[in-house]
Scaffold this motif. Structure first.
Motif, mmCIF file in Angstrom:
data_model
loop_
_atom_site.group_PDB
_atom_site.id
_atom_site.type_symbol
_atom_site.label_atom_id
_atom_site.label_comp_id
_atom_site.label_asym_id
_atom_site.label_seq_id
_atom_site.Cartn_x
_atom_site.Cartn_y
_atom_site.Cartn_z
ATOM 1 N N UNK A 73 128.110 -40.376 47.969
ATOM 2 C CA UNK A 73 129.108 -39.758 49.028
ATOM 3 C C UNK A 73 128.421 -39.281 50.373
ATOM 4 N N UNK A 74 127.167 -39.979 50.540
ATOM 5 C CA UNK A 74 126.644 -39.668 52.044
ATOM 6 C C UNK A 74 126.276 -40.792 52.465
ATOM 7 N N UNK A 75 126.288 -40.853 54.030
ATOM 8 C CA UNK A 75 126.052 -41.967 55.041
ATOM 9 C C UNK A 75 124.683 -41.621 55.665
ATOM 10 N N UNK A 76 123.802 -42.707 55.433
ATOM 11 C CA UNK A 76 122.471 -42.575 56.181
ATOM 12 C C UNK A 76 122.324 -43.184 57.060
ATOM 13 N N UNK A 77 121.777 -42.683 58.176
ATOM 14 C CA UNK A 77 121.777 -42.892 59.602
ATOM 15 C C UNK A 77 120.380 -43.048 59.992
ATOM 16 N N UNK A 78 119.950 -44.126 60.379
ATOM 17 C CA UNK A 78 118.357 -44.177 60.856
ATOM 18 C C UNK A 78 118.234 -43.941 62.243
ATOM 19 N N UNK A 79 117.041 -43.044 62.505
ATOM 20 C CA UNK A 79 116.860 -42.746 63.833
ATOM 21 C C UNK A 79 115.835 -43.622 64.380
ATOM 22 N N UNK A 80 116.431 -44.226 65.537
ATOM 23 C CA UNK A 80 115.606 -45.469 66.313
ATOM 24 C C UNK A 80 115.038 -44.689 67.464
ATOM 25 N N UNK A 81 113.900 -44.218 67.308
ATOM 26 C CA UNK A 81 113.254 -43.549 68.352
ATOM 27 C C UNK A 81 111.580 -43.746 68.054
ATOM 28 N N UNK A 82 110.920 -43.704 68.798
ATOM 29 C CA UNK A 82 109.326 -43.968 68.666
ATOM 30 C C UNK A 82 108.864 -42.978 67.559
ATOM 31 N N UNK A 83 108.982 -41.704 67.767
ATOM 32 C CA UNK A 83 108.534 -40.740 66.972
ATOM 33 C C UNK A 83 109.098 -40.540 65.661
ATOM 34 N N UNK A 84 110.098 -41.436 65.464
ATOM 35 C CA UNK A 84 110.821 -41.239 63.945
ATOM 36 C C UNK A 84 110.480 -42.286 63.200
ATOM 37 N N UNK A 85 109.503 -43.082 63.562
ATOM 38 C CA UNK A 85 108.930 -44.233 62.795
ATOM 39 C C UNK A 85 107.388 -43.994 62.798
ATOM 40 N N UNK A 86 106.716 -44.023 61.721
ATOM 41 C CA UNK A 86 105.289 -43.823 61.647
ATOM 42 C C UNK A 86 104.569 -44.745 60.427
ATOM 43 N N UNK A 87 103.298 -45.038 60.693
ATOM 44 C CA UNK A 87 102.597 -45.866 59.724
ATOM 45 C C UNK A 87 101.467 -44.736 59.105
ATOM 46 N N UNK A 88 101.499 -44.928 58.001
ATOM 47 C CA UNK A 88 100.470 -43.956 57.449
ATOM 48 C C UNK A 88 99.108 -45.021 56.839
ATOM 49 N N UNK A 89 97.931 -44.406 57.147
ATOM 50 C CA UNK A 89 96.601 -45.063 56.866
ATOM 51 C C UNK A 89 95.692 -44.244 55.838
ATOM 52 N N UNK A 90 95.080 -44.587 55.057
ATOM 53 C CA UNK A 90 94.181 -43.945 54.228
ATOM 54 C C UNK A 90 92.965 -44.155 55.212
ATOM 55 N N UNK A 91 91.979 -42.825 55.071
ATOM 56 C CA UNK A 91 90.892 -43.013 56.076
ATOM 57 C C UNK A 91 89.711 -42.414 55.069
ATOM 58 N N UNK A 92 88.585 -42.921 55.162
ATOM 59 C CA UNK A 92 87.437 -42.341 54.412
ATOM 60 C C UNK A 92 86.557 -42.747 55.104
ATOM 61 N N UNK A 93 85.176 -41.818 54.547
ATOM 62 C CA UNK A 93 84.019 -42.137 55.334
ATOM 63 C C UNK A 93 83.255 -43.456 54.730
ATOM 64 N N UNK A 94 82.677 -44.413 55.558
ATOM 65 C CA UNK A 94 82.241 -45.589 55.009
ATOM 66 C C UNK A 94 81.145 -45.487 54.101
ATOM 67 N N UNK A 95 80.319 -44.265 53.944
ATOM 68 C CA UNK A 95 79.297 -44.061 53.139
ATOM 69 C C UNK A 95 79.590 -43.776 51.735
ATOM 70 N N UNK A 96 81.031 -43.546 51.690
ATOM 71 C CA UNK A 96 81.613 -43.096 50.267
ATOM 72 C C UNK A 96 82.688 -44.471 49.831
ATOM 73 N N UNK A 97 82.249 -45.406 50.355
ATOM 74 C CA UNK A 97 83.311 -46.490 49.952
ATOM 75 C C UNK A 97 82.867 -47.079 48.433
ATOM 76 N N UNK A 98 81.790 -47.080 47.772
ATOM 77 C CA UNK A 98 81.387 -47.200 46.629
ATOM 78 C C UNK A 98 82.108 -46.319 45.727
ATOM 79 N N UNK A 99 81.905 -45.215 46.105
ATOM 80 C CA UNK A 99 82.610 -43.991 45.166
ATOM 81 C C UNK A 99 83.952 -44.143 45.039
ATOM 82 N N UNK A 100 84.657 -44.710 46.056
ATOM 83 C CA UNK A 100 86.155 -44.626 46.116
ATOM 84 C C UNK A 100 86.436 -46.149 45.743
ATOM 85 N N UNK A 101 85.699 -47.025 45.430
ATOM 86 C CA UNK A 101 86.053 -48.430 45.160
ATOM 87 C C UNK A 101 87.110 -48.634 44.185
#
Length: 285
Positions: free
Chosen positions: A245-273
């Protein structure tokens, strides 16, 4: 061997400029502090102060010692912190996210890939988020920005787009998409713990009236059965069953769409392998 407390007392004297003020700050008597400074001179083997009838001041030797005292005490504090973090990291996996959405998706994956207890922190500011990583408070972070620091590495996770869920009788219900301007003065139901999305909503909708709820179960019930417009996203629509019973409306603006990134220290790459390998070969959504 110079004990740390003597260096801390020296720095207190350097900060306040007089023995009386420094002694008051570190909760000891002025004569005791004066004796400590004399003992420090004896240990170093050179004069550290220029003495007059009513006061003492640091000479060049004393100023040089102050510089090294800052470095030594900072090193000592960092050493203790790193050892404590190393102990914790043997049993717990800590990460921080800019938004709760990646947490919903990641936690079950991490529990399958790691025997450690997973602990998550929500930080809604990217600068603070990166600081927590660089200071080794967490093993990795989830951010909406990519780092410029060459010591850090990145894995792209997924994209999230903000939607507004409205009742079919709402004036906007017939639109294919909307902008923030379309809802500038709306009364909007909002869940409290949405990370950086809260900052976006407050910045882009300064004149809107938000009904903010901090209990997710209650928020979901009110959102599904009530008439208040509320925010959702393309990802949350897949994670949670949306009522018919709901209508879903996308917000079409630059800051309403984001990309997520996982970021880590290169020195811990083996630990997180195991985690990194899985995320590189299995799309999170």
């Amino acid at each position: 061997m110079i004990e740390s407390y003597l260096l801390e007392q020296l720095l207190a004297f350097e900060k306040f400029g007089t023995l009386s003020k420094a002694a008051q700050f570190i909760h000891m008597s002025q004569p005791s502090l004066s004796l400590s400074m004399k003992r420090l001179e004896d240990l170093i083997g050179v004069p550290l102060f220029t003495r007059t009838k009513n006061r003492i001041i640091l000479n060049e030797n004393g100023q040089l010692l102050v510089k090294y005292a800052h470095e030594l005490l900072d090193f000592e504090r960092n050493m203790i912190q790193q050892i404590r973090l190393a102990e914790v990291s043997q049993h717990e996996l800590h990460y921080a996210s800019i938004s709760p959405t990646p947490v919903f998706l990641l936690d079950s994956i991490l529990q399958q890939l790691s025997t450690k207890k997973v602990k998550t922190q929500l930080i809604d500011d990217n600068d603070l988020l990166f600081s927590s990583l660089l200071e080794d408070k967490v093993e990795f972070i989830i951010s909406t920005t990519t780092p410029k620091n060459p010591k850090l590495a990145t894995i792209r996770l997924f994209q999230e787009q903000l939607y507004l869920s409205v009742d079919p009788t709402h004036l906007l219900a017939t639109k294919k998409n909307i902008t923030f301007q379309d809802i500038a003065t709306e009364n909007i139901l909002l869940f409290k713990n949405i990370g950086f999305w809260m900052n976006v909503c407050r910045f882009r909708l300064p004149s809107a009236n938000f009904l903010i709820m901090d209990n997710f179960e209650v928020f979901t019930k009110v959102a599904d059965t009530g008439n208040f417009p509320h925010f959702t996203s393309n990802v949350m629509q897949k994670l949670l069953t949306s009522p018919d019973n709901k209508v879903l409306l996308p917000l079409e603006e630059k800051d309403s769409i984001v990309t997520y990134y996982l970021i880590f220290k290169k020195q811990y790459q083996d630990t997180l392998a195991p985690i990194l390998t899985h995320l590189n070969s299995h799309p999170i959504i």
